[in-house]
Design an enzyme around this catalytic site. Sequence first.
Site, PDB file in Angstrom:
ATOM      1  N   ASN A  12       0.821  -1.221   0.000  1.00 34.74           N
ATOM      2  CA  ASN A  12       0.000   0.000   0.000  1.00 34.74           C
ATOM      3  C   ASN A  12       0.855   1.272   0.000  1.00 34.74           C
ATOM      4  O   ASN A  12       0.533   2.262   0.662  1.00 34.74           O
ATOM      5  CB  ASN A  12      -0.954   0.007   1.199  1.00 34.74           C
ATOM      6  CG  ASN A  12      -2.059  -1.019   1.059  1.00 34.74           C
ATOM      7  OD1 ASN A  12      -2.088  -1.793   0.104  1.00 34.74           O
ATOM      8  ND2 ASN A  12      -2.955  -1.057   2.022  1.00 34.74           N
ATOM      9  N   ARG A  29      -4.681 -14.599   0.586  1.00 37.04           N
ATOM     10  CA  ARG A  29      -5.902 -14.780   1.356  1.00 37.04           C
ATOM     11  C   ARG A  29      -6.801 -15.819   0.693  1.00 37.04           C
ATOM     12  O   ARG A  29      -6.588 -16.199  -0.456  1.00 37.04           O
ATOM     13  CB  ARG A  29      -6.611 -13.429   1.498  1.00 37.04           C
ATOM     14  CG  ARG A  29      -5.864 -12.454   2.393  1.00 37.04           C
ATOM     15  CD  ARG A  29      -6.477 -11.073   2.379  1.00 37.04           C
ATOM     16  NE  ARG A  29      -6.260 -10.378   1.127  1.00 37.04           N
ATOM     17  CZ  ARG A  29      -6.588  -9.099   0.913  1.00 37.04           C
ATOM     18  NH1 ARG A  29      -7.141  -8.391   1.896  1.00 37.04           N
ATOM     19  NH2 ARG A  29      -6.359  -8.527  -0.256  1.00 37.04           N
TER      20      ARG A  29
END
Length: 327
Positions: free
Chosen positions: A63, A198
Amino acid sequence: MYENGSTFFTTAEAARVGDQIIAYQRVTGGWPKNIDMARYLTAAELEQVLASKERRNDSTTDNNATTTQLKYLARLYKAQPADVWRDAFARGMEYLLAGQYPNGGWPQFWPENRGYQKHITYNDGAMVNTLSIIRDVRDMKAPFDSPGLIDDDLRARLDTSFCKGIDCILATQIVIDGERTAWCQQHDRETLAPAPARAFELASLCSTESVGIVWLLMDIPEPDERVAEAIEAAMRWFDRTRIDGYRYERRGPHGTRLVKDPSSCVWARFYDLDTMRPFVCDRDGIPRERLEDISRERRDGYSWYASFATSLYGRYAEWKKATGRER
């Protein structure tokens, strides 16, 4: 996190933000993510921030963390030269260099990480951002051109690091039926194979991350044949996987969906490694064909389609002309 105007960096407010950025810098030399480091801190809040400096498990390039802070410090040093900004910048660059695997890749977090954080990470542009700043500092591109900010030894080490990173990108380009295609969001740090993250992020061909990789490769001046072939193959893959006649509507009155639009095209975020068909996925880890087949929470809470790859075509035409590869 900061204003773009160069005059801002001459102000006391810019220095205040710089002080806070240094307060957030971990003992690793890197920074954590998703924190507004320009927000005014109370004395108690600052004490908490400083108490976390010894953490070794939340430094990351995910990020845009760390690379954003490094750019800020370089601009601040350019406007207000001071050892404190230069030294913090140097610690950050050492952090980037220290995280590189021998094969040229970077994990999502280091030096301490767990699970999928250990994989070579292209997700959200993490490795591309890292290589981009390494290249720009090596080349002393503004704002990294201030006298005294970097030295020849660092530039040499950055050049080695950049070349290793490109080698890793070339080595991880996924080959299917003998043909190079695109990249996964993550690749195993040892085998280089596509790797899951994930539950809803399966090992797959990933269009969004591949866009950033191809941009980076096309920015290499005088590319060798390996780089040129990787670009050509990736562009063929983008041509093959584009979904014409649709646009992606997120969180509209009818929920997130694909809408027919003859003037638009999109790419799925994920494509199956065996069939090369697009898919979406819920938290149960089961791939499905349609957005309607996954929960509203995952449908609205993740970016499943995008048109980012359209930006490649104009740049690709320029690249072919510049490299003499027009046909």
